[in-house]
Structure formats: structure tokens, C-alpha cells
Design a protein around this motif. Sequence first.
Motif, PDB file in Angstrom:
ATOM      1  N   ALA A 164       0.819  -1.209   0.000  1.00 45.37           N
ATOM      2  CA  ALA A 164       0.000   0.000   0.000  1.00 45.37           C
ATOM      3  C   ALA A 164       0.851   1.257   0.000  1.00 45.37           C
ATOM      4  O   ALA A 164       0.541   2.245  -0.682  1.00 45.37           O
ATOM      5  CB  ALA A 164      -0.919  -0.006   1.223  1.00 45.37           C
ATOM      6  N   SER A 165       1.939   1.229   0.760  1.00 39.19           N
ATOM      7  CA  SER A 165       2.796   2.407   0.846  1.00 39.19           C
ATOM      8  C   SER A 165       3.399   2.766  -0.498  1.00 39.19           C
ATOM      9  O   SER A 165       3.639   3.944  -0.789  1.00 39.19           O
ATOM     10  CB  SER A 165       3.913   2.158   1.875  1.00 39.19           C
ATOM     11  OG  SER A 165       3.384   2.002   3.163  1.00 39.19           O
ATOM     12  N   ALA A 166       3.676   1.777  -1.329  1.00 37.36           N
ATOM     13  CA  ALA A 166       4.319   2.028  -2.620  1.00 37.36           C
ATOM     14  C   ALA A 166       3.355   2.534  -3.675  1.00 37.36           C
ATOM     15  O   ALA A 166       3.783   3.083  -4.691  1.00 37.36           O
ATOM     16  CB  ALA A 166       4.990   0.747  -3.121  1.00 37.36           C
ATOM     17  N   ALA A 167       2.054   2.386  -3.425  1.00 36.33           N
ATOM     18  CA  ALA A 167       1.092   2.658  -4.490  1.00 36.33           C
ATOM     19  C   ALA A 167       0.997   4.130  -4.861  1.00 36.33           C
ATOM     20  O   ALA A 167       0.751   4.473  -6.011  1.00 36.33           O
ATOM     21  CB  ALA A 167      -0.281   2.132  -4.089  1.00 36.33           C
ATOM     22  N   VAL A 168       1.177   5.039  -3.874  1.00 37.61           N
ATOM     23  CA  VAL A 168       1.068   6.459  -4.210  1.00 37.61           C
ATOM     24  C   VAL A 168       2.173   6.865  -5.176  1.00 37.61           C
ATOM     25  O   VAL A 168       1.953   7.649  -6.107  1.00 37.61           O
ATOM     26  CB  VAL A 168       1.072   7.341  -2.941  1.00 37.61           C
ATOM     27  CG1 VAL A 168       2.379   7.282  -2.211  1.00 37.61           C
ATOM     28  CG2 VAL A 168       0.731   8.779  -3.286  1.00 37.61           C
ATOM     29  N   GLY A 169       3.384   6.349  -4.999  1.00 34.57           N
ATOM     30  CA  GLY A 169       4.476   6.658  -5.925  1.00 34.57           C
ATOM     31  C   GLY A 169       4.171   6.176  -7.325  1.00 34.57           C
ATOM     32  O   GLY A 169       4.445   6.868  -8.314  1.00 34.57           O
ATOM     33  N   LYS A 170       3.605   4.964  -7.425  1.00 36.05           N
ATOM     34  CA  LYS A 170       3.255   4.427  -8.740  1.00 36.05           C
ATOM     35  C   LYS A 170       2.193   5.296  -9.410  1.00 36.05           C
ATOM     36  O   LYS A 170       2.262   5.562 -10.624  1.00 36.05           O
ATOM     37  CB  LYS A 170       2.757   2.989  -8.595  1.00 36.05           C
ATOM     38  CG  LYS A 170       3.820   2.017  -8.123  1.00 36.05           C
ATOM     39  CD  LYS A 170       3.248   0.617  -7.919  1.00 36.05           C
ATOM     40  CE  LYS A 170       4.317  -0.356  -7.437  1.00 36.05           C
ATOM     41  NZ  LYS A 170       3.755  -1.712  -7.199  1.00 36.05           N
ATOM     42  N   TRP A 209      10.371   4.886  -3.962  1.00 36.70           N
ATOM     43  CA  TRP A 209       9.799   5.999  -4.743  1.00 36.70           C
ATOM     44  C   TRP A 209      10.350   5.963  -6.169  1.00 36.70           C
ATOM     45  O   TRP A 209      11.562   5.860  -6.372  1.00 36.70           O
ATOM     46  CB  TRP A 209      10.131   7.333  -4.070  1.00 36.70           C
ATOM     47  CG  TRP A 209       9.419   8.501  -4.675  1.00 36.70           C
ATOM     48  CD1 TRP A 209       9.945   9.447  -5.500  1.00 36.70           C
ATOM     49  CD2 TRP A 209       8.040   8.840  -4.489  1.00 36.70           C
ATOM     50  NE1 TRP A 209       8.973  10.358  -5.846  1.00 36.70           N
ATOM     51  CE2 TRP A 209       7.792  10.009  -5.246  1.00 36.70           C
ATOM     52  CE3 TRP A 209       6.987   8.266  -3.777  1.00 36.70           C
ATOM     53  CZ2 TRP A 209       6.543  10.624  -5.292  1.00 36.70           C
ATOM     54  CZ3 TRP A 209       5.743   8.867  -3.818  1.00 36.70           C
ATOM     55  CH2 TRP A 209       5.529  10.035  -4.563  1.00 36.70           C
ATOM     56  N   PRO A 210       9.501   6.057  -7.176  1.00 38.25           N
ATOM     57  CA  PRO A 210       9.930   5.814  -8.558  1.00 38.25           C
ATOM     58  C   PRO A 210      10.534   7.016  -9.267  1.00 38.25           C
ATOM     59  O   PRO A 210      10.445   7.138 -10.491  1.00 38.25           O
ATOM     60  CB  PRO A 210       8.623   5.394  -9.241  1.00 38.25           C
ATOM     61  CG  PRO A 210       7.569   6.163  -8.510  1.00 38.25           C
ATOM     62  CD  PRO A 210       8.037   6.227  -7.079  1.00 38.25           C
ATOM     63  N   ALA A 211      11.168   7.921  -8.529  1.00 40.22           N
ATOM     64  CA  ALA A 211      11.812   9.089  -9.150  1.00 40.22           C
ATOM     65  C   ALA A 211      13.014   9.476  -8.317  1.00 40.22           C
ATOM     66  O   ALA A 211      13.079   9.205  -7.113  1.00 40.22           O
ATOM     67  CB  ALA A 211      10.834  10.262  -9.254  1.00 40.22           C
ATOM     68  N   ARG A 212      13.960  10.133  -8.965  1.00 37.41           N
ATOM     69  CA  ARG A 212      15.158  10.638  -8.291  1.00 37.41           C
ATOM     70  C   ARG A 212      15.575  11.919  -8.994  1.00 37.41           C
ATOM     71  O   ARG A 212      15.569  11.984 -10.225  1.00 37.41           O
ATOM     72  CB  ARG A 212      16.280   9.605  -8.354  1.00 37.41           C
ATOM     73  CG  ARG A 212      17.557  10.008  -7.615  1.00 37.41           C
ATOM     74  CD  ARG A 212      18.583   8.896  -7.681  1.00 37.41           C
ATOM     75  NE  ARG A 212      19.838   9.241  -7.028  1.00 37.41           N
ATOM     76  CZ  ARG A 212      20.099   9.075  -5.741  1.00 37.41           C
ATOM     77  NH1 ARG A 212      19.169   8.546  -4.956  1.00 37.41           N
ATOM     78  NH2 ARG A 212      21.262   9.410  -5.226  1.00 37.41           N
ATOM     79  N   ASP A 213      15.903  12.941  -8.216  1.00 34.72           N
ATOM     80  CA  ASP A 213      16.331  14.220  -8.776  1.00 34.72           C
ATOM     81  C   ASP A 213      17.846  14.321  -8.641  1.00 34.72           C
ATOM     82  O   ASP A 213      18.374  14.474  -7.539  1.00 34.72           O
ATOM     83  CB  ASP A 213      15.649  15.380  -8.050  1.00 34.72           C
ATOM     84  CG  ASP A 213      15.825  16.711  -8.768  1.00 34.72           C
ATOM     85  OD1 ASP A 213      16.792  16.838  -9.549  1.00 34.72           O
ATOM     86  OD2 ASP A 213      14.994  17.610  -8.552  1.00 34.72           O
ATOM     87  N   GLU A 214      18.528  14.233  -9.754  1.00 33.22           N
ATOM     88  CA  GLU A 214      19.989  14.267  -9.728  1.00 33.22           C
ATOM     89  C   GLU A 214      20.529  15.632  -9.335  1.00 33.22           C
ATOM     90  O   GLU A 214      21.719  15.773  -9.039  1.00 33.22           O
ATOM     91  CB  GLU A 214      20.546  13.864 -11.103  1.00 33.22           C
ATOM     92  CG  GLU A 214      20.170  12.458 -11.540  1.00 33.22           C
ATOM     93  CD  GLU A 214      20.680  11.384 -10.593  1.00 33.22           C
ATOM     94  OE1 GLU A 214      21.728  11.621  -9.945  1.00 33.22           O
ATOM     95  OE2 GLU A 214      20.036  10.323 -10.482  1.00 33.22           O
TER      96      GLU A 214
END
Length: 498
Positions: free
Chosen positions: A163-169, A404-409
Motif C-alpha cells: 500500500a505504501s508504494a502505491a502512491v508513488g506508482k 519511490w519511482p523518481a530521483r532528482d539528480e
Amino acid sequence: MRLWPALAALLLIASCSAPAAQTQAPQALPAPDAPLPLGTNGTAVPKLDWTPCHGGFQCATAPVPLSYREPGGAKLNLSVIRMPATDPAHRAGSLVINFGGPGTDGVGELMRFGPRYPDELRAKFDLVSFDPRGIGGSAPVQCPGTPPAAGSPLRDSAAFWTASAAVGKACAAGTGAELSHLSTANVARDMDLLRQSLGEQQLNFYGYSYGTYLGGTYANLFPDKLRAMVLDGTLDLVANATGQPGQQHKPVDVRADVATAQQQELEAFFAACDAAGPGKCAFAGGDLKQKFAAVFARLTHGPVGGMTVSSLMETIDRALYQSSRWPRLAKTLAGLVPPSPVSPAPVLDPRVPTHSPGFLAVQCLDSELPQDTAGYAELAAAEAKRQPYFGVAPVFSMAQCVGWPARDEDRYLGPWNRPRQHPILILANRNDPVTPLANAQATARELGDGHVAVVDGAGHTTLDVPSTAASAAMARYFVDLTVPPDGTVYPPEVRPFP
């Protein structure tokens, strides 16, 4: 952490499978002599076309790059608002304000709080705020189809982590490329463009709660462009970014030790209630710590009048944000005292904070967090032993950031002590459940030029603990850069049991 309860939309979610457990090594802090990261990279300064709005305010739109690595590429439009100085003939400049979050819209908050600032400040400064990228009217993140909360980290961990991962998706699907460009460092770069658009040689900035992390980031990305900065309700900059050596394996709110801050404020509530007596505080009488322990133990065996352990702790959390809520908390607790003592049972369904997509879209990029889900249960057991009432929630408060499915370099992780022209003023409440006084003191050391002044009250930031004396000192600082002596204490305007 650092998010006003009304702004932290409770949006936990479910998906088909739990995120795979993974271990991520903590990222080392940049060396103090490392070159400054990417600034605004030659981006053209936006032209602000101000138009009247909301009765007495002016509004504009500022286009900024999606990525500062491509200053001529895709743009985001920032929603900007200002409250013009009341004495234009003696105007000193602009003061940019961030009201916290992440996830708080600056436009609405300036409309709400702008008239409350000291007359001296409003006379000499245009008060300016903006909706940060990804928030409100500034290309807000889109996370459609986010399902409801599911699972408990202590009873059904697989369902909880799924459930915790779903918002990122959901946010990745709905927001796309923007999701990787929402770090506080990019908001700081936007703010430097805004400084230039306002025609200011140097920035005056006031940041509350999360806004203090934005301020600390700006002060180190653009140290020569800063004139004056007030941080109010201050995060520990290192704890929020990476953690000190030996702390990197812990989540942000454990590194910041908000559990101890909440326990200390709960004890301040007990003391104030006891001093007020039964005539003013419904929970007064007897040993309040023992009475509270009895209430907590009673709820571990099941709900009482619809109140559970989780909902009790959520009620307490809201009350700790503002001591004016303490009388109502006292009535709630008084109604839950058991007729006879009971022994506590294990808590398998603890309160777990959840956050709005706008909060997560920033926080999950800004902070290095432990990614191995297997380690959380062991840490939760240790924290529950250390702080029985408040210890578990901070362990799981950033669970939605795991995987989380994003990363800001282009995010910023330090160093935090770049040389600056003038000192930074830090305001901290004696008891703050979100940004403890200890965090303010740590940040003063990390910055190297921070001066801490204390408001002798309880609650989160001076917005919730107003102090005329502290506000006057803040205004004087912005006007003439006079910093009160480190450790100065100011009285609050309101006491919880008058």
C-alpha cells in the motif's frame, strides 16, 4: 514532520505486490570545498506581469525550467502573489515567504497570514510568496487512482508495504517527467529566478517548518545572494538530508527524534494541566502520567467509544501542534480514564502518518532513506521501547518514500556552512512536536552563522504560537539586520489554560 495536519491529506494506498526489499548505501556528504552544484545555469529571468487579485494583492505567473540542465527547454509556470508595502516611499524591498509543507501553497497562505505581520515589516517590504513547483497552481503533481490505505506494519507488513508504494506508482503514471525535478534544490533555484524577477540584488527570506529546509538549501546554493533569512520551526538540515554518520540507516523523523519532542510536549501538557487545576483542566487531579498510562493501556485492549490507540495518538498529535487545543484534549482524556487499572497489551495497529502526494513528491527526493523494508520492524521495536507512546510512528512516517519511482539528480545534500554576509535568525518554540528545539540548535551549528531565539510556548512555529516580542525582533532583523543575542527567550501571547 513539518506538515500542518490540515495539509497532510491522508492518502495511503494499495497495489498488487510489495516492493522488493533492497538496501541502499547512504550517500556521502559533499566535501566542504566541493564546487557549488548547478545554479540557475543562465536561465532567462522571467518577467512578472502583476495584476490585481484577491482584494489588495497582486498576482503573476513566472515560467521556470523543468530542468535547470536545459534552461531553454520545457517550462513550468509558477503561481506568484505579493502584498505591496504599505509605505511605498520608504520601501526596503521584497520579502519572500514559504509557509512549510512540503505541499503547502504559498498563494493561499499569504492571503491568510499576510495581514498579521508587524506593521513595521508590512510598511517596508512587499510580502511575496509562491506555490512551489508541483504544488497548488504551479503544475501540481497528478496521482489519479490512488487507492485507500491498507495493512499495518506490525500486523500485516506485506500489505502495508504494498500500500505504501502505491502512491508513488500513481504519481509516476500521472505526473511523468516532472516527478524527477521537484526537489527543494530546484525550488531554491526557482526562488533565485524570482529574486531576480523582483529586481532584488539579494534575497530576504522567511521560511516556516519545511520552508526552513528550503531556506537552508538556498543559503548554501546562493550564499552571496542572501541578505537576511529567518527560519521558524527549523528542521535539522543534516537529519533531513542524509543523517549524521551512524544515523543514515534510520528514517528522517527518527534521525530528528521527533518522538522525544512529542513526549516532552505531552509532559508539558501534564504540567500545565496540573497547575491549572480541575476548574480549568478536565484531566487534572492525581498523577497525570499514571492516568495517561492507564488510558493508553485501556485502549490497547480495544476501542472505547470509537477511540483506538491509533486515533488517540492522532488526536494528541493534532493537539500538540497548538496549545490552545489542550483544554479539548484534556476533556477527551478525562472521558477515557478506566474505572480500574488494566495492564497494556501489545499494540499491533499503531498510528502511521500518511502524506499528500505533494508532500511526498518533494520529501522522497530530498532525503536519503533506508530502503530495506526488513529493517523497519526491528527499529520499530527499539523505538517503542525507548518512547512507548510516540516511538513507532516516526519509524514508518516516510514509508511511502520507500521505492519511490523518481530521483532528482540535482537535489542538494550539503555542505550547509557556505560563508554568508549576514547571520541567519532562527526562531524556535520551547516545545515543538514537529521541529524540536534541539533541531534548531543543530541547524544553527550546521549553518555556522545561525542565532537561535526561543518562544517560551508549545506548538509548531510561531504561526501557532504567536509572540509579539518575537515578531518585533524578526521585523527589526529584516529592517536593519539586528540579530537578538543567541538564546534570547520571548513570551507567547496565549497560555493553554488561561
